[in-house]
Design an enzyme around this catalytic site. Structure first.
Site, PDB file in Angstrom:
ATOM      1  N   GLU A 175      28.232  38.893  50.380  1.00  0.00           N
ATOM      2  CA  GLU A 175      28.687  40.231  50.896  1.00  0.00           C
ATOM      3  C   GLU A 175      27.364  40.694  51.809  1.00  0.00           C
ATOM      4  O   GLU A 175      27.669  41.395  52.690  1.00  0.00           O
ATOM      5  CB  GLU A 175      29.024  41.359  49.918  1.00  0.00           C
ATOM      6  CG  GLU A 175      30.438  41.385  49.538  1.00  0.00           C
ATOM      7  CD  GLU A 175      31.470  41.409  50.666  1.00  0.00           C
ATOM      8  OE1 GLU A 175      31.458  42.336  51.302  1.00  0.00           O
ATOM      9  OE2 GLU A 175      32.457  40.570  50.620  1.00  0.00           O
ATOM     10  N   TYR A 187      28.273  48.544  48.300  1.00  0.00           N
ATOM     11  CA  TYR A 187      27.728  47.401  47.305  1.00  0.00           C
ATOM     12  C   TYR A 187      26.794  46.387  48.080  1.00  0.00           C
ATOM     13  O   TYR A 187      25.897  46.168  47.560  1.00  0.00           O
ATOM     14  CB  TYR A 187      29.037  46.494  46.953  1.00  0.00           C
ATOM     15  CG  TYR A 187      28.918  45.342  46.449  1.00  0.00           C
ATOM     16  CD1 TYR A 187      28.387  45.384  44.899  1.00  0.00           C
ATOM     17  CD2 TYR A 187      29.012  44.086  46.922  1.00  0.00           C
ATOM     18  CE1 TYR A 187      28.217  43.981  44.316  1.00  0.00           C
ATOM     19  CE2 TYR A 187      28.760  43.061  46.251  1.00  0.00           C
ATOM     20  CZ  TYR A 187      28.276  42.907  44.937  1.00  0.00           C
ATOM     21  OH  TYR A 187      28.216  41.813  44.296  1.00  0.00           O
ATOM     22  N   SER A 237      24.619  38.415  46.746  1.00  0.00           N
ATOM     23  CA  SER A 237      25.910  38.118  47.268  1.00  0.00           C
ATOM     24  C   SER A 237      26.142  37.740  48.731  1.00  0.00           C
ATOM     25  O   SER A 237      25.399  38.049  49.524  1.00  0.00           O
ATOM     26  CB  SER A 237      26.750  39.233  46.879  1.00  0.00           C
ATOM     27  OG  SER A 237      28.004  39.310  47.333  1.00  0.00           O
TER      28      SER A 237
HETATM   29  P1  NAP Z   1      31.690  41.331  36.865  1.00  0.00           P
HETATM   30  O1  NAP Z   1      32.557  40.605  35.893  1.00  0.00           O
HETATM   31  O2  NAP Z   1      32.153  42.522  37.438  1.00  0.00           O
HETATM   32  O3  NAP Z   1      30.685  41.874  35.590  1.00  0.00           O
HETATM   33  C1  NAP Z   1      29.452  42.884  35.755  1.00  0.00           C
HETATM   34  C2  NAP Z   1      28.783  42.947  34.495  1.00  0.00           C
HETATM   35  O4  NAP Z   1      27.949  44.023  34.809  1.00  0.00           O
HETATM   36  C3  NAP Z   1      29.498  43.452  33.293  1.00  0.00           C
HETATM   37  O5  NAP Z   1      29.082  42.686  32.219  1.00  0.00           O
HETATM   38  C4  NAP Z   1      29.283  44.685  33.364  1.00  0.00           C
HETATM   39  O6  NAP Z   1      29.585  45.366  32.040  1.00  0.00           O
HETATM   40  C5  NAP Z   1      28.108  44.977  33.605  1.00  0.00           C
HETATM   41  N1  NAP Z   1      27.695  46.108  34.139  1.00  0.00           N
HETATM   42  C6  NAP Z   1      28.150  46.996  35.140  1.00  0.00           C
HETATM   43  N2  NAP Z   1      27.555  48.095  35.333  1.00  0.00           N
HETATM   44  C7  NAP Z   1      26.431  48.142  34.358  1.00  0.00           C
HETATM   45  C8  NAP Z   1      25.479  49.136  33.981  1.00  0.00           C
HETATM   46  N3  NAP Z   1      25.277  50.436  34.610  1.00  0.00           N
HETATM   47  N4  NAP Z   1      24.499  48.575  33.016  1.00  0.00           N
HETATM   48  C9  NAP Z   1      24.526  47.549  32.584  1.00  0.00           C
HETATM   49  N5  NAP Z   1      25.744  46.523  32.781  1.00  0.00           N
HETATM   50  C10 NAP Z   1      26.513  46.827  33.763  1.00  0.00           C
HETATM   51  O7  NAP Z   1      30.827  40.455  37.747  1.00  0.00           O
HETATM   52  P2  NAP Z   1      30.687  39.025  37.928  1.00  0.00           P
HETATM   53  O8  NAP Z   1      31.811  38.535  38.806  1.00  0.00           O
HETATM   54  O9  NAP Z   1      30.500  38.280  36.439  1.00  0.00           O
HETATM   55  O10 NAP Z   1      29.419  38.871  38.834  1.00  0.00           O
HETATM   56  C11 NAP Z   1      28.028  38.656  38.284  1.00  0.00           C
HETATM   57  C12 NAP Z   1      26.941  39.110  39.239  1.00  0.00           C
HETATM   58  O11 NAP Z   1      26.934  38.234  40.329  1.00  0.00           O
HETATM   59  C13 NAP Z   1      27.110  40.590  39.708  1.00  0.00           C
HETATM   60  O12 NAP Z   1      25.879  41.155  39.823  1.00  0.00           O
HETATM   61  C14 NAP Z   1      27.825  40.409  41.172  1.00  0.00           C
HETATM   62  O13 NAP Z   1      27.693  41.477  41.880  1.00  0.00           O
HETATM   63  C15 NAP Z   1      27.367  39.298  41.657  1.00  0.00           C
HETATM   64  N6  NAP Z   1      27.991  38.379  42.364  1.00  0.00           N
HETATM   65  C16 NAP Z   1      29.479  37.971  42.211  1.00  0.00           C
HETATM   66  C17 NAP Z   1      30.169  37.381  42.863  1.00  0.00           C
HETATM   67  C18 NAP Z   1      31.488  36.684  42.415  1.00  0.00           C
HETATM   68  O14 NAP Z   1      32.064  36.497  43.297  1.00  0.00           O
HETATM   69  N7  NAP Z   1      31.857  36.923  40.935  1.00  0.00           N
HETATM   70  C19 NAP Z   1      29.339  36.610  44.108  1.00  0.00           C
HETATM   71  C20 NAP Z   1      28.280  37.067  44.265  1.00  0.00           C
HETATM   72  C21 NAP Z   1      27.470  37.932  43.392  1.00  0.00           C
HETATM   73  P3  NAP Z   1      31.115  45.915  31.465  1.00  0.00           P
HETATM   74  O15 NAP Z   1      31.714  44.420  30.862  1.00  0.00           O
HETATM   75  O16 NAP Z   1      30.912  46.906  30.422  1.00  0.00           O
HETATM   76  O17 NAP Z   1      31.898  46.269  32.710  1.00  0.00           O
HETATM   77  O1  F7E Z   2      38.422  40.810  47.922  1.00  0.00           O
HETATM   78  C1  F7E Z   2      41.121  41.537  50.336  1.00  0.00           C
HETATM   79  C2  F7E Z   2      39.792  42.113  50.412  1.00  0.00           C
HETATM   80  O2  F7E Z   2      37.674  42.285  46.084  1.00  0.00           O
HETATM   81  C3  F7E Z   2      38.430  39.610  48.835  1.00  0.00           C
HETATM   82  C4  F7E Z   2      33.044  40.430  44.637  1.00  0.00           C
HETATM   83  O3  F7E Z   2      32.820  39.300  43.330  1.00  0.00           O
HETATM   84  O4  F7E Z   2      32.913  38.756  46.162  1.00  0.00           O
HETATM   85  C5  F7E Z   2      33.767  39.661  45.635  1.00  0.00           C
HETATM   86  O5  F7E Z   2      34.108  40.726  46.730  1.00  0.00           O
HETATM   87  C6  F7E Z   2      39.033  40.059  50.177  1.00  0.00           C
HETATM   88  C7  F7E Z   2      38.745  41.368  50.930  1.00  0.00           C
HETATM   89  O6  F7E Z   2      36.341  40.324  46.757  1.00  0.00           O
HETATM   90  C8  F7E Z   2      43.257  43.179  48.202  1.00  0.00           C
HETATM   91  O7  F7E Z   2      40.011  43.386  51.661  1.00  0.00           O
HETATM   92  C9  F7E Z   2      43.318  42.085  50.236  1.00  0.00           C
HETATM   93  O8  F7E Z   2      38.496  40.860  52.288  1.00  0.00           O
HETATM   94  O9  F7E Z   2      38.443  39.675  45.849  1.00  0.00           O
HETATM   95  P1  F7E Z   2      37.605  40.635  46.378  1.00  0.00           P
HETATM   96  P2  F7E Z   2      35.259  40.732  47.758  1.00  0.00           P
HETATM   97  O10 F7E Z   2      35.183  41.950  48.387  1.00  0.00           O
HETATM   98  O11 F7E Z   2      34.810  39.497  48.830  1.00  0.00           O
HETATM   99  C10 F7E Z   2      31.532  39.071  46.660  1.00  0.00           C
HETATM  100  C11 F7E Z   2      30.936  37.675  46.867  1.00  0.00           C
HETATM  101  C12 F7E Z   2      30.889  39.731  45.511  1.00  0.00           C
HETATM  102  O12 F7E Z   2      29.762  39.645  45.543  1.00  0.00           O
HETATM  103  C13 F7E Z   2      31.726  40.896  44.893  1.00  0.00           C
HETATM  104  O13 F7E Z   2      30.976  41.195  43.717  1.00  0.00           O
HETATM  105  O14 F7E Z   2      40.524  40.226  49.715  1.00  0.00           O
HETATM  106  N1  F7E Z   2      42.259  42.110  49.903  1.00  0.00           N
HETATM  107  N2  F7E Z   2      43.902  43.038  49.532  1.00  0.00           N
HETATM  108  C14 F7E Z   2      42.078  42.427  48.430  1.00  0.00           C
HETATM  109  N3  F7E Z   2      41.282  42.568  47.597  1.00  0.00           N
HETATM  110  C15 F7E Z   2      41.265  43.191  46.724  1.00  0.00           C
HETATM  111  N4  F7E Z   2      40.209  43.508  45.534  1.00  0.00           N
HETATM  112  N5  F7E Z   2      42.454  43.901  46.188  1.00  0.00           N
HETATM  113  C16 F7E Z   2      43.658  43.882  47.082  1.00  0.00           C
HETATM  114  O15 F7E Z   2      44.646  44.395  46.751  1.00  0.00           O
END
Ligand code: NAP
Ligand code: F7E
Length: 353
Positions: free
Chosen positions: A142, A163, A140
């Site tokens: 992050e 995270y 990520s």
């Molecule tokens: P998501 O919607 O939160 O999906 C996470 C998945 O992991 C769900 O299927 C969840 O199952 C499963 N999971 C959680 N805890 C688990 C456990 N203990 N054992 C087995 N499965 C488990 O995330 P996403 O947005 O699809 O992202 C996919 C991956 O890319 C993640 O690793 C995330 O950290 C990473 N990532 C995401 C982003 C983004 O912007 N979306 C960016 C960079 C990296 P349930 O459905 O049962 O909760």
């Molecule tokens: O926050 C601000 C918050 O939770 C984005 C995950 O998929 O992307 C995701 O992480 C921004 C942050 O995503 C609220 O402080 C303001 O600056 O949508 P977010 P994230 O933290 O960037 C990365 C790449 C991953 O890998 C992660 O798995 O928005 N913000 N107000 C808020 N965020 C949330 N959630 N809720 C608020 O009310």
């Protein structure tokens, strides 16, 4: 089916999540059999992949589920032995940054130790069978944390949350297994990617959900934290294609996947409310509960390497993404409204996504 005709087989952890659902669709289109690890929950957690599911006795079935959990290494090992995958995509995670401050040990267990458990299974499976099995590790942006934009594969990690530190550990485990055992493990470093299937507690979806509900008179306020943070937001459907390309590449490597443009949370608010002809300032209020102990201020990726080596670029721009999400969430809110008007309770959550 004779061995020569065997369809390619993918195993996806986190198949029920946003990315898992888009990746499953992509791989099925490409002719794969897709196996996914599903964790047991007291309610159905397969809403995002239901449209792909057929009874496993049906010869047309392409999607298969296996109960398992990233905290249970024995189950992971058993699943890999049974599935005999060609490609493994490790997408499972406790993926919410704010929640990781509340549940740091669990987050590290699932994200960092989970990846290590999977790598150990892969190491032994490949050593025993000699098969070419490729693994994708979902890293990520992050992980860059405090590092100034634009961030690329050469930017040092400065993680700012449990995270992010867990993702850095997983990323480094993957690199180490690549070097120590010659395994094909690719590290994606994906910047934020969103969609109508995004979890509802991430800021983009929280906003588009609220806009839809405000339009339908189901909500009158939206409480948010820091509006100044900037993110490089792309469309999840585009990003899963980059994951697949990484595993088709001739060598395992690390790749940044991003659009190269960043916007603030305030910009997203403006764009989403504008879709509905509304002024966000009339509806949004601050709530400190949504602040993080340490914030990541500005993420903006340089995906030149993915373009050069994988031929990948983001197809969907910011405006199109916001419109897609706002439209889908307006439709969802309309359905909620219809149900409420028909006397069926407070709303419809089962259809989310
Ligand atoms: P998501 O919607 O939160 O999906 C996470 C998945 O992991 C769900 O299927 C969840 O199952 C499963 N999971 C959680 N805890 C688990 C456990 N203990 N054992 C087995 N499965 C488990 O995330 P996403 O947005 O699809 O992202 C996919 C991956 O890319 C993640 O690793 C995330 O950290 C990473 N990532 C995401 C982003 C983004 O912007 N979306 C960016 C960079 C990296 P349930 O459905 O049962 O909760
Ligand atoms: O926050 C601000 C918050 O939770 C984005 C995950 O998929 O992307 C995701 O992480 C921004 C942050 O995503 C609220 O402080 C303001 O600056 O949508 P977010 P994230 O933290 O960037 C990365 C790449 C991953 O890998 C992660 O798995 O928005 N913000 N107000 C808020 N965020 C949330 N959630 N809720 C608020 O009310």
């Amino acid at each position: 089916m004779a061995a020569a005709e065997r369809r390619r087989r993918a195993l996806i952890t986190g198949i029920t999540g946003q990315d898992g659902s888009y990746l499953s669709e992509l791989l099925i289109t490409k002719g794969y059999d897709v196996h996914g690890i599903i964790r047991r929950a007291s309610m159905f957690n397969t809403g995002r992949i239901e449209h792909l599911y057929r009874d496993p006795h049906d010869p047309e079935a392409r999607l298969f589920g296996h109960y398992g959990d990233m905290t249970d290494g024995t189950a992971l090992r058993r699943i890999i032995e049974a599935v005999e995958p060609d490609e493994i995509y490790n997408l499972a995670a406790q993926s919410h940054v704010r929640v990781s401050f509340d549940e740091p040990e669990y987050t590290a267990d699932v994200v960092a130790m989970g990846a290590l458990r999977l790598l150990e299974c892969l190491r032994d499976y490949v050593a025993r069978t000699g098969r070419d099995v490729r693994m994708y590790q979902a890293g990520s942006s992050e992980m860059f944390g405090d590092a100034p934009p634009r961030q690329s594969e050469a930017t040092p990690f400065q993680p700012r949350s449990p995270y992010a530190t867990a993702k850095v550990a997983a990323h480094e485990h993957a690199r180490n297994y690549r070097e120590a055992y010659g395994l094909f493990v690719a590290n994606g470093i994906l910047f934020n990617h969103e969609s109508p299937r995004r979890g509802e507690t991430f800021v983009t979806r929280k906003i588009t959900r609220a806009v839809g509900r405000i339009r339908e008179g189901l909500q009158d306020k939206l409480y948010l934290g820091n509006l100044d943070a900037r993110r490089d937001w792309g469309f999840a459907g585009d990003y899963v294609d980059a994951m697949w390309r990484m595993l088709q590449h001739d060598t395992p490597d690390d790749f940044v996947v991003a659009t190269g443009r960043s916007y603030s949370v305030r910009d997203f608010l403006e764009a989403a409310f504008e879709q509905a002809g509304l002024d966000w300032q009339d509806y949004v209020e601050f709530d400190e509960r949504y602040l993080r102990p340490t914030e990541v201020d500005h993420l903006e990726g340089d995906a030149a390497k993915a373009k050069d080596k994988l031929g990948w670029t983001a197809a969907t721009d910011f405006k199109t993404l916001v419109a897609m999400m706002a439209e889908a969430d307006h439709e969802l809110a309309r359905r909620e409204r219809t149900l409420i008007d028909a006397g069926h309770g407070e709303g419809l959550t089962a259809l989310n996504g």
